[in-house]
Design an enzyme around this catalytic site. Structure first.
Site, PDB file in Angstrom:
ATOM      1  N   SER A   1       0.851  -1.091  -0.013  1.00  0.00           N
ATOM      2  CA  SER A   1       0.019   0.144  -0.088  1.00  0.00           C
ATOM      3  C   SER A   1       0.795   1.094   0.145  1.00  0.00           C
ATOM      4  O   SER A   1       1.714   1.391  -0.850  1.00  0.00           O
ATOM      5  CB  SER A   1      -0.981  -0.035   1.214  1.00  0.00           C
ATOM      6  OG  SER A   1      -1.769   0.936   1.030  1.00  0.00           O
TER       7      SER A   1
ATOM      8  N   ASP B 208      -9.742  -4.318  -5.198  1.00  0.00           N
ATOM      9  CA  ASP B 208      -9.136  -3.548  -4.109  1.00  0.00           C
ATOM     10  C   ASP B 208     -10.132  -2.223  -4.048  1.00  0.00           C
ATOM     11  O   ASP B 208     -10.260  -1.615  -4.801  1.00  0.00           O
ATOM     12  CB  ASP B 208      -7.628  -3.146  -4.439  1.00  0.00           C
ATOM     13  CG  ASP B 208      -6.995  -2.451  -3.374  1.00  0.00           C
ATOM     14  OD1 ASP B 208      -7.692  -1.762  -2.599  1.00  0.00           O
ATOM     15  OD2 ASP B 208      -5.613  -2.558  -3.273  1.00  0.00           O
TER      16      ASP B 208
ATOM     17  N   HIS C 161      -7.835  -5.518  -0.711  1.00  0.00           N
ATOM     18  CA  HIS C 161      -6.348  -4.431  -0.236  1.00  0.00           C
ATOM     19  C   HIS C 161      -5.804  -5.457   0.758  1.00  0.00           C
ATOM     20  O   HIS C 161      -5.768  -5.346   1.931  1.00  0.00           O
ATOM     21  CB  HIS C 161      -7.163  -3.445   0.433  1.00  0.00           C
ATOM     22  CG  HIS C 161      -5.970  -2.352   0.354  1.00  0.00           C
ATOM     23  ND1 HIS C 161      -5.156  -1.706  -0.632  1.00  0.00           N
ATOM     24  CD2 HIS C 161      -5.230  -1.816   1.575  1.00  0.00           C
ATOM     25  CE1 HIS C 161      -4.319  -0.933  -0.331  1.00  0.00           C
ATOM     26  NE2 HIS C 161      -4.226  -0.809   1.026  1.00  0.00           N
TER      27      HIS C 161
END
Length: 220
Positions: free
Chosen positions: A99, A150, A194
């Site tokens: 991320s 995501d 995610h």
């Protein structure tokens, strides 16, 4: 070097490091897990949390915290410099992140004067500091992994981020099956949100085995 995401900590990487350390082809690897500083994050209502830089909005269409990115780049470079001083060539260092940490990993690889073995971004997006591209950017192995579901950093944003490296920075594309890993290997994971899963980690493991092989393998 494994770089955690927004609000995370080095411990997030613990199970992955344990798994990778059990791989006979990665037992030579030393794992460094930097900790982000505590910062107020605008997109989270100013809440203070571990962050590599401020995020103004989660729609990612606003200005970026360039000062924060540059500060974190200096921190990552200091980690790398310490390893080089300890005898590890920069060409044997991989920087990987998830991320926000993945975005920093990609940015570090694209801008550093050091030639790294490779960089990896998982569920990441690119930054806009195109003027800082280093001479190594177009020959650096890049593992990019992104889930198609995501909800935070969309798959489409991941695709466009990789396309930016290709079209604006001149980084070529490659695949994990290619004999030459220099360039972006963009890997799509159907249904992944995610997060990371076993498919992505297996691919990352195989990529790492190739970009930082054991020294005996290099000499064989």
């Amino acid at each position: 070097m494994l770089i955690h995401g927004l609000g995370g900590s080095p411990s997030n990487w613990g199970p992955i490091v344990t798994s990778f350390q059990g791989d006979p082809e990665l037992q030579h690897v030393k794992w460094e897990l930097p900790q982000a500083p505590l910062l107020p994050v605008t997109a989270n209502g100013g809440a203070v949390m571990p962050a590599w830089f401020d995020i103004l909005s989660f729609d990612f269409n606003t200005e970026e915290d360039k000062a924060g990115m540059l500060r974190s780049l200096r921190s990552i470079d200091a980690f790398a410099a310490a390893e080089v001083a300890a005898g590890i060539p920069s060409e044997r260092i991989v920087i990987a992140g998830f991320s926000q940490g993945g975005g920093m990993s990609i940015l570090a690889g694209m801008t550093s004067a050091r030639r790294y073995a490779g960089v990896s971004g998982l569920s990441a997006r690119r930054a806009k500091l195109r003027q800082m591209r280093s001479e190594h950017a177009t020959t650096l192995p890049v593992f990019w992994g992104h889930g198609t579901r995501d909800p935070l950093i969309s798959f489409e944003l991941g695709v466009s981020s990789a396309a930016f490296l290709r079209d604006e920075l001149g980084v070529p594309t490659t695949t994990l099956q290619s004999a030459d890993l220099r360039g972006i290997a963009f890997n799509e994971y159907r249904g992944l949100v995610h997060a990371v899963d076993d498919r992505e980690l297996d691919d990352l493991r195989g990529w790492m085995q190739r970009v930082i092989p054991q020294m005996t393998a290099l000499g064989s």
